[in-house]
Design a protein around this motif. Structure first.
Motif, PDB file in Angstrom:
ATOM      1  N   THR A 182       0.860  -1.185   0.000  1.00  0.00           N
ATOM      2  CA  THR A 182       0.000   0.000   0.000  1.00  0.00           C
ATOM      3  C   THR A 182       0.904   1.245   0.000  1.00  0.00           C
ATOM      4  O   THR A 182       2.129   1.121   0.132  1.00  0.00           O
ATOM      5  CB  THR A 182      -0.902   0.017   1.235  1.00  0.00           C
ATOM      6  N   PRO A 183       0.332   2.448  -0.117  1.00  0.00           N
ATOM      7  CA  PRO A 183       1.182   3.652  -0.106  1.00  0.00           C
ATOM      8  C   PRO A 183       1.977   3.839   1.181  1.00  0.00           C
ATOM      9  O   PRO A 183       2.961   4.584   1.199  1.00  0.00           O
ATOM     10  CB  PRO A 183       0.162   4.784  -0.295  1.00  0.00           C
ATOM     11  N   ARG A 242      -4.832  -0.141  -8.988  1.00  0.00           N
ATOM     12  CA  ARG A 242      -5.464   0.941  -8.233  1.00  0.00           C
ATOM     13  C   ARG A 242      -6.759   0.464  -7.591  1.00  0.00           C
ATOM     14  O   ARG A 242      -7.477  -0.369  -8.148  1.00  0.00           O
ATOM     15  CB  ARG A 242      -5.761   2.142  -9.125  1.00  0.00           C
ATOM     16  N   GLU A 279      -6.074   4.996  -4.897  1.00  0.00           N
ATOM     17  CA  GLU A 279      -4.728   4.758  -4.395  1.00  0.00           C
ATOM     18  C   GLU A 279      -4.107   3.530  -5.059  1.00  0.00           C
ATOM     19  O   GLU A 279      -4.791   2.586  -5.429  1.00  0.00           O
ATOM     20  CB  GLU A 279      -4.742   4.576  -2.874  1.00  0.00           C
TER      21      GLU A 279
END
Length: 412
Positions: A182-183, A242, A279
């Protein structure tokens, strides 16, 4: 238990079927066998033969059906029979004909019922890992979530029987290795196309799963299959790297190609709630073998009963049942597929210990137990036939739809 690599016994075991009142080394064959027991081997295709014979087992007469597969023959291979989705079922004969197999047997234990979770759909998905044509389809559920009889000590849902790209059959264990990037962090992946996820984990569902509901994946615990379904769940849909959608409860319906649905429970759900639509997310997963570095062309779940010529300790010697098993001989170059007949006259069946003894008597160094009871089915083609025939009598009177099986393919 770690199954040892390169432990196959050297030399070719000699397999001799005697007359109806004879004996097969390593099995219980005392007394006269029922009429019609003896049958000469029938050639099904290049490298594949079939025969049936009778065993006077501890609980009574039992008829078994055996396919012998010679993997030294370049025309022959093994692969997974499956209906095109992990969460789907079909009869073995239908699976074999659809994929062009000349013979086969049923496979792994599976999520057959959900009486413990009213309103939750039984997915029909298998317990253990599955690999078909070199492609990973799924990983194993937690040990406490499996269906089927108790496993021998030291074994797990990760145990498989498979054939590598080297065309040798072997027993192994396949564990899931995966991550969700994940980010802000990396999350360990706890499941892949499984009907049950570990507590606090995140699991991935791909197009291989099918259209069944994913709710079952959040029911039970790692040690108690009957435990209630989690009330803390979350689902995120990832397409082309995404996040495109999210939901508080797991959904259903087919997963499109290029899309992965991430399902989280408890701590895993709380991590997924941090993600927002748009994201970036990267998902990686693979199955890691414990006994070999040779990639698998095919693998199926179950549990070992014979290792390097020795029955596993503590095998059940009391409960006789209709069973299906696989034996490995000649250093992985010969495979024996066995199914017990479910006809009333022979339904006394074999204990797990008798299965191990029988497979050893057939010359197997290693043996693996598959699903039994109403699932036990062995099919093969008659010479020149375009479709397979069911050779044993299924215990339920008709073939039971199953999630997978072992297919024998021959071009000769």
């Amino acid at each position: 238990m770690t199954l040892r690599q390169n432990r196959f016994r050297a030399g070719r075991a000699v397999l001799t079927f005697l007359t109806a009142c004879g004996a097969l080394a390593g099995t219980v064959l005392t007394g006269a066998a029922p009429a019609g027991a003896a049958q000469s081997a029938v050639r099904i295709a290049s490298g594949v033969t079939y025969r049936q014979y009778d065993i006077q087992a501890a609980k009574g007469p039992t008829r078994v059906h055996v396919l012998t597969v010679n993997l030294r023959d370049p025309h022959v291979r093994l692969d997974l029979l499956h209906p095109g989705a992990v969460a789907a079922r079909a009869p073995v004969s239908q699976l074999a004909d659809a994929q062009g197999a000349v013979a086969g047997v049923n496979g792994d234990f599976f999520n057959i019922t959900e009486t413990q979770h009213p309103g939750v759909e039984a997915t029909g998905a298998s317990v253990g890992p599955a690999v078909a044509r070199g492609r990973t389809l799924k990983a194993a559920v937690p040990d406490g979530q499996r269906f089927g009889p108790a496993m021998p000590a030291g074994t797990s849902t990760r145990n498989v029987l498979g054939m590598g790209v080297d065309r040798r059959a072997r027993l192994d264990s396949l564990s899931l290795s995966g991550s969700v990037w994940t980010p802000w962090t990396r999350l360990p992946l706890g499941g892949l196309n499984q009907y049950a996820l570990p507590v606090d984990s995140v699991g991935a569902f791909t197009s291989a799963w099918g259209s069944a509901s994913r709710v079952r994946a959040t029911c039970g615990t790692d040690t108690d299959r009957a435990a209630p379904c989690s009330t803390d769940t979350y689902e995120v849909t990832v397409r082309r790297g995404r996040v495109v959608a999210a939901a508080d409860t797991p959904g259903s319906g087919p997963v499109a190609a290029g899309t992965t649905v991430l399902v989280g429970r408890e701590a895993g759900a709380r991590q997924l709630r941090k993600l927002s639509v748009g994201e970036r997310v990267r998902i990686q997963h693979s199955l890691v073998a414990s006994a070999t570095r040779v990639p698998y062309r095919f693998a199926i779940g179950g549990y070992p009963v014979l290792d390097d010529g020795q029955p596993l300790p503590g095998l059940d010697r009391t409960t006789a049942a209709v069973r299906t098993a696989v034996g490995i001989a000649d250093g992985g170059r010969r495979v024996l597929l066995l199914a017990v007949d479910g006809a009333v006259a022979y339904r006394t069946g074999l204990t797990v210990a008798e299965v191990a003894d029988t497979m050893k008597g057939l010359g197997s160094a290693d043996a693996f137990s598959l699903d039994g009871g109403g699932s036990s089915t062995l099919v093969s083609r008659d010479p020149g036939a375009a479709a397979v025939s069911v050779r044993n009598h299924p215990a339920g009177g008709a073939e039971r739809p199953v999630p997978n099986g072992i297919g024998v393919f021959s071009t000769g």
